[in-house]
Design an enzyme around this catalytic site. Sequence first.
Site, PDB file in Angstrom:
ATOM      1  N   THR A  90       0.812  -1.212   0.000  1.00  0.00           N
ATOM      2  CA  THR A  90       0.000   0.000   0.000  1.00  0.00           C
ATOM      3  C   THR A  90       0.846   1.263   0.000  1.00  0.00           C
ATOM      4  OG1 THR A  90      -1.832  -1.123   1.128  1.00  0.00           O
ATOM      5  CG2 THR A  90      -1.764   1.273   1.293  1.00  0.00           C
ATOM      6  N   ASP A 128       1.543  -6.436  -4.466  1.00  0.00           N
ATOM      7  CA  ASP A 128       0.678  -6.512  -3.298  1.00  0.00           C
ATOM      8  C   ASP A 128       1.238  -7.613  -2.409  1.00  0.00           C
ATOM      9  OD1 ASP A 128      -1.623  -7.710  -1.704  1.00  0.00           O
ATOM     10  OD2 ASP A 128      -2.602  -5.945  -2.551  1.00  0.00           O
ATOM     11  N   SER A 129       1.276  -7.399  -1.098  1.00  0.00           N
ATOM     12  CA  SER A 129       1.962  -8.368  -0.236  1.00  0.00           C
ATOM     13  C   SER A 129       1.255  -9.717  -0.185  1.00  0.00           C
ATOM     14  CB  SER A 129       2.128  -7.808   1.180  1.00  0.00           C
ATOM     15  OG  SER A 129       0.889  -7.760   1.855  1.00  0.00           O
ATOM     16  N   SER A 130       0.008  -9.789  -0.632  1.00  0.00           N
ATOM     17  CA  SER A 130      -0.654 -11.090  -0.704  1.00  0.00           C
ATOM     18  C   SER A 130       0.010 -11.994  -1.739  1.00  0.00           C
ATOM     19  CB  SER A 130      -2.141 -10.922  -1.033  1.00  0.00           C
ATOM     20  OG  SER A 130      -2.311 -10.302  -2.294  1.00  0.00           O
ATOM     21  N   THR A 175       1.336  -4.671   4.363  1.00  0.00           N
ATOM     22  CA  THR A 175       1.132  -5.061   5.754  1.00  0.00           C
ATOM     23  C   THR A 175       0.565  -6.466   5.928  1.00  0.00           C
ATOM     24  OG1 THR A 175      -1.073  -4.032   5.770  1.00  0.00           O
ATOM     25  CG2 THR A 175       0.797  -2.675   6.478  1.00  0.00           C
ATOM     26  N   ASP A 176      -0.140  -6.999   4.931  1.00  0.00           N
ATOM     27  CA  ASP A 176      -0.847  -8.260   5.132  1.00  0.00           C
ATOM     28  C   ASP A 176       0.084  -9.426   5.429  1.00  0.00           C
ATOM     29  OD1 ASP A 176      -3.303  -7.085   4.855  1.00  0.00           O
ATOM     30  OD2 ASP A 176      -3.572  -7.648   2.754  1.00  0.00           O
ATOM     31  N   GLN A 191      -3.975 -20.487  19.585  1.00  0.00           N
ATOM     32  CA  GLN A 191      -4.822 -19.452  19.010  1.00  0.00           C
ATOM     33  C   GLN A 191      -4.911 -18.238  19.933  1.00  0.00           C
ATOM     34  OE1 GLN A 191      -8.705 -20.938  17.896  1.00  0.00           O
ATOM     35  NE2 GLN A 191      -7.869 -22.853  17.106  1.00  0.00           N
TER      36      GLN A 191
END
Length: 350
Positions: free
Chosen positions: A12, A54-56, A86-87, A266
Amino acid sequence: MPKVLLLHTGGTLGMAGGRPSALRPAAFFRTLKQRAPELFHLADIELELFSNLDSSEMQPELWSRMAAHLHRRLPDFDGAVVTHGTDTLAYTASALSFMLRGLPRPVVLTGSQRPLGEIRSDARLNLIDAVLSALHGPREVTICFDSHLYRGNRTRKVKVAEYDAFESPNFPVLGTLGVDATYEPGLRPKGPFRLFERLDPRVFLLKTYPGLDPALPLALLPHIRGLVLEAYGAGNFPIDPSLGRSLRPLFAQARERGIPVVVVSQAYRNGVDLTLYESGAAAREEGAIGGADLTPSAALVKLMQALAYHRSPEAVGRFIQTPVAGELTLGRPPVPPSEPRKRGRKPHSR
């Protein structure tokens, strides 16, 4: 002036457009000089375009290339900044922390929630803080975000639409950049600067949940070499065979196939202790590896590296449970100082 390598990978921070149109990659370097000219007063910055993704789209193969590039270039600089979406930022920070051992200089990852070209962007301050941290921060892989410096392999992305997007739930911050910038010493380099760039991505991250059909993960075993299980609490999962959803056969079959299983929690704070409850003890009997307070992202990447360098499940287990870059706490993870246990109250049971 000190020299800083600025390695741009995408995300981003370097995009244009957005709201209401979709974000798209842009000419990052031109925008950087226009929007954040102060950076070039802090250091002699050398800009390099590693990728514009994009970090994805970030993958283990790119981590290996990035680590090799930093290993080759870092000795010529006083520090390095990696701009990243950031992802998957916590995954990349974890990977670099395991691949780059004995760091002689800081490697600081940063990103933003809004593109640098927007008026209310957080990118400008994050970049300034990251460059300062690359010059004065600890010699390890860190994430600089919203005026805080975190150990990279201890972080989690916790927010999508706020500027304080990252936290380090089981480890204190390494730096605070307010009116003054203060830093903790961080890790001490052990041995020479070395590169461990190999990863085996044939791993799977499985989250335990009520209703999980054990047949689903059992069907995965022929296709994977390692498994990270996100269990409940201190390492709990269903084992009652009368209810038809026991995961104990998963551990047994994984052991028969020589597939290491790392158990993490978790829960946001503290970590796994496989000695506390019946299911944890059952998992240990089947060779499960307790992940202590490893974050799921750090556990996954560390398992990839373990499988690339170690052949036996026993060697993989020793590697997972031995700190490499400050990623886990030996022994039972303590209650963080920010949330002391109240006197007179017993810990909640499962």
